[in-house]
Design an enzyme around this catalytic site. Structure first.
Site, PDB file in Angstrom:
ATOM      1  CD  GLU A  46      -4.027   3.602  15.489  1.00  0.00           C
ATOM      2  OE1 GLU A  46      -3.276   3.423  16.092  1.00  0.00           O
ATOM      3  OE2 GLU A  46      -3.964   3.987  14.125  1.00  0.00           O
ATOM      4  CB  VAL A  63     -16.447  -1.559  11.054  1.00  0.00           C
ATOM      5  CG1 VAL A  63     -16.021  -1.647   9.627  1.00  0.00           C
ATOM      6  CG2 VAL A  63     -17.067  -0.394  11.681  1.00  0.00           C
ATOM      7  CG  MET A 116      -5.085  -9.656   8.375  1.00  0.00           C
ATOM      8  SD  MET A 116      -6.505 -10.378   9.240  1.00  0.00           S
ATOM      9  CE  MET A 116      -7.749 -10.650   7.838  1.00  0.00           C
ATOM     10  NE  ARG A 120      -2.126  -1.637   3.497  1.00  0.00           N
ATOM     11  CZ  ARG A 120      -2.378  -1.596   4.872  1.00  0.00           C
ATOM     12  NH1 ARG A 120      -3.740  -1.333   5.167  1.00  0.00           N
ATOM     13  NH2 ARG A 120      -2.044  -2.404   5.750  1.00  0.00           N
ATOM     14  CE  LYS A 164       0.381  -1.909   9.767  1.00  0.00           C
ATOM     15  NZ  LYS A 164      -0.915  -2.214  10.552  1.00  0.00           N
ATOM     16  CG  HIS A 207      -2.212  -0.408  15.190  1.00  0.00           C
ATOM     17  ND1 HIS A 207      -3.726  -0.372  15.559  1.00  0.00           N
ATOM     18  CD2 HIS A 207      -2.543  -0.313  13.562  1.00  0.00           C
ATOM     19  CE1 HIS A 207      -4.654  -0.303  14.288  1.00  0.00           C
ATOM     20  NE2 HIS A 207      -3.613  -0.296  13.167  1.00  0.00           N
ATOM     21  CE1 TYR A 230      -5.853   2.844  10.361  1.00  0.00           C
ATOM     22  CE2 TYR A 230      -4.715   2.376   8.323  1.00  0.00           C
ATOM     23  CZ  TYR A 230      -5.823   2.490   8.957  1.00  0.00           C
ATOM     24  OH  TYR A 230      -7.122   2.608   8.308  1.00  0.00           O
ATOM     25  CG  ASP A 279      -2.674  -4.238  13.257  1.00  0.00           C
ATOM     26  OD1 ASP A 279      -1.690  -4.601  12.883  1.00  0.00           O
ATOM     27  OD2 ASP A 279      -3.385  -4.023  12.260  1.00  0.00           O
ATOM     28  CB  VAL A 317      -9.477  -9.100  12.696  1.00  0.00           C
ATOM     29  CG1 VAL A 317      -9.723  -7.858  12.008  1.00  0.00           C
ATOM     30  CG2 VAL A 317     -10.118 -10.193  11.880  1.00  0.00           C
ATOM     31  CB  SER A 318      -8.007  -8.126  17.782  1.00  0.00           C
ATOM     32  OG  SER A 318      -9.555  -7.933  17.738  1.00  0.00           O
ATOM     33  CB  SER A 366     -12.397  -2.291  10.341  1.00  0.00           C
ATOM     34  OG  SER A 366     -11.475  -1.952  11.276  1.00  0.00           O
ATOM     35  CB  VAL A 381      -1.357 -11.584   8.628  1.00  0.00           C
ATOM     36  CG1 VAL A 381      -0.821 -10.459   7.600  1.00  0.00           C
ATOM     37  CG2 VAL A 381      -1.178 -12.892   8.077  1.00  0.00           C
ATOM     38  CB  THR A 382       0.598  -7.132  12.004  1.00  0.00           C
ATOM     39  OG1 THR A 382       1.768  -7.309  11.349  1.00  0.00           O
ATOM     40  CG2 THR A 382       0.862  -8.077  13.412  1.00  0.00           C
TER      41      THR A 382
END
Length: 361
Positions: A118, A178, A302, A15, A75, A96, A94, A271, A268-269, A134, A299-300
């Site tokens: 976030e 979400v 996704m 990205r 990221k 995190h 982001y 991160d 999914v959490s 999300s 995977v951090t």
């Protein structure tokens, strides 16, 4: 303002913080944008596209960081990038911070001002810059989860789909925000029986009024209800988010002992530290591991699996905030927009956001 867009360096992260279209909108307003060479090439945004949009191309990340007043990323920085950060630089990405306290403290020590996507809020209490990723992560969670149920991927060897005269398989989704809601939609579309586990009865009731009761259960979260749900499941998706804080450990280590071997758990959490006690960060190169014969996918990044889609969705959400920061200047923009100010996590070596402060005490 001078805005820098470096290449992302996290594993399999293709990205990019800004598209050529976003760059064009900023340069037309008189802002200067520096983009690192080949930063968007892997998803079809080439240097000439950025040049045509009014950007200047710089060869190295060091050049981009040292030339810029604000860095727009996707990221959080990794340790190799810390040397580029300084106390008169603003980082919009982001972060995190609660997900990796050790590295978070080193990042804070750079003195950089960090505004985290976030924790930016909106009038209705939602997270407008977290929501696009999300949404993608929630849909991907079901996709990667069902893929890893294949026997050759160490799953139990079942397919979640519409098969005549065969009972539907069971998917548990923990957390109906979400991301979790997107996983629920995907599971129902694929004719699974879905167990929705959440700590908010209000949220469960709202979801029931939307989705009804066919092939779906609404379960208030307790240790007992979580254990019962995951014992009966083929796929468990965890998507718990508490603003700025480390995710609570909803699935405890001991709970895995009574689960069926080959069950897949997608966190999914991750991160934010993960909502399964047995979770450990993984990468797209090596996405899973086994614990107690349960497949863990953690995977951090996704959404990095679909980088073009994710970049377009993220830019649609972030552009107005980037523009506001550039037009007004960082301080004035934060003072005049309380929701943007809620994104301020760190500044001058201090933790600003109360949730992050609590998580990193």
């Amino acid at each position: 303002m001078i805005i820098g867009v470096p290449s992302e360096v996290k594993n399999n992260e293709n990205r990019i913080g800004m598209t050529p279209d976003s760059v064009s909108k900023l340069t037309k307003k008189g802002h200067e944008v520096f983009v690192q060479e080949s930063a968007g090439a892997n998803i079809g945004f080439f240097d000439q596209d950025f040049i045509s949009a009014g950007a200047k191309i710089l060869k190295t990340p060091e050049d981009v960081y040292k030339s810029s007043e604000m860095i727009v990323k996707v990221k959080e920085p990794i340790p190799s990038e810390y040397k580029f950060l300084r106390d008169d630089l603003t980082l919009f990405t982001y972060l995190h911070l609660a997900g990796d306290p050790q590295n978070a403290k080193k990042l804070i020590d750079t003195g950089v001002t960090g505004i985290a996507y976030e924790t930016v809020t909106s009038d209705n209490g939602s997270m407008p810059l977290l929501a696009p990723m999300s949404t993608i992560a929630g849909q991907l969670a079901f996709t990667v989860g069902t893929y890893h149920l294949l026997k050759q991927n160490l799953g139990k060897g079942v397919m979640i789909g519409n098969l005549k005269d065969i009972d539907p398989r069971v998917v548990t989704v923990i957390g109906a925000g979400v991301s979790g809601t997107q996983s629920i939609y995907k599971a129902l579309e694929n004719h699974a029986h879905v167990k929705v586990v959440d700590s908010s009865q209000k949220k469960l009731s709202e979801l029931e009024s939307e989705l009804g009761s066919e092939n779906i259960e609404y379960i208030l979260s307790t240790d007992e209800s979580v254990q019962s749900s995951i014992n009966e499941s083929d796929l468990v998706i965890g998507s718990v988010y508490v603003v700025g804080k480390e995710a609570p450990k909803v699935v405890k280590k001991e709970m895995l002992k009574s689960m069926n071997p080959g069950t897949v758990m997608v966190d999914v959490s991750i991160d934010q530290g993960g909502c399964f006690e047995t979770s450990e960060p993984t990468t797209h190169d090596n996405p899973t591991f086994l614990k107690n014969d349960i497949v863990h996918y953690c995977v951090t990044n996704m959404p990095g699996a679909v980088p073009l889609t994710a970049t377009l969705a993220l830019n649609k959400a972030t552009l107005s905030y980037i523009t506001e920061l550039a037009d007004k200047g960082i301080q004035k923009a934060l003072e005049e927009n309380e929701h943007l100010n809620n994104g301020l996590n760190i500044s001058n070596g201090n933790i600003i956001h109360p949730g992050v402060k609590e998580a990193l005490d």
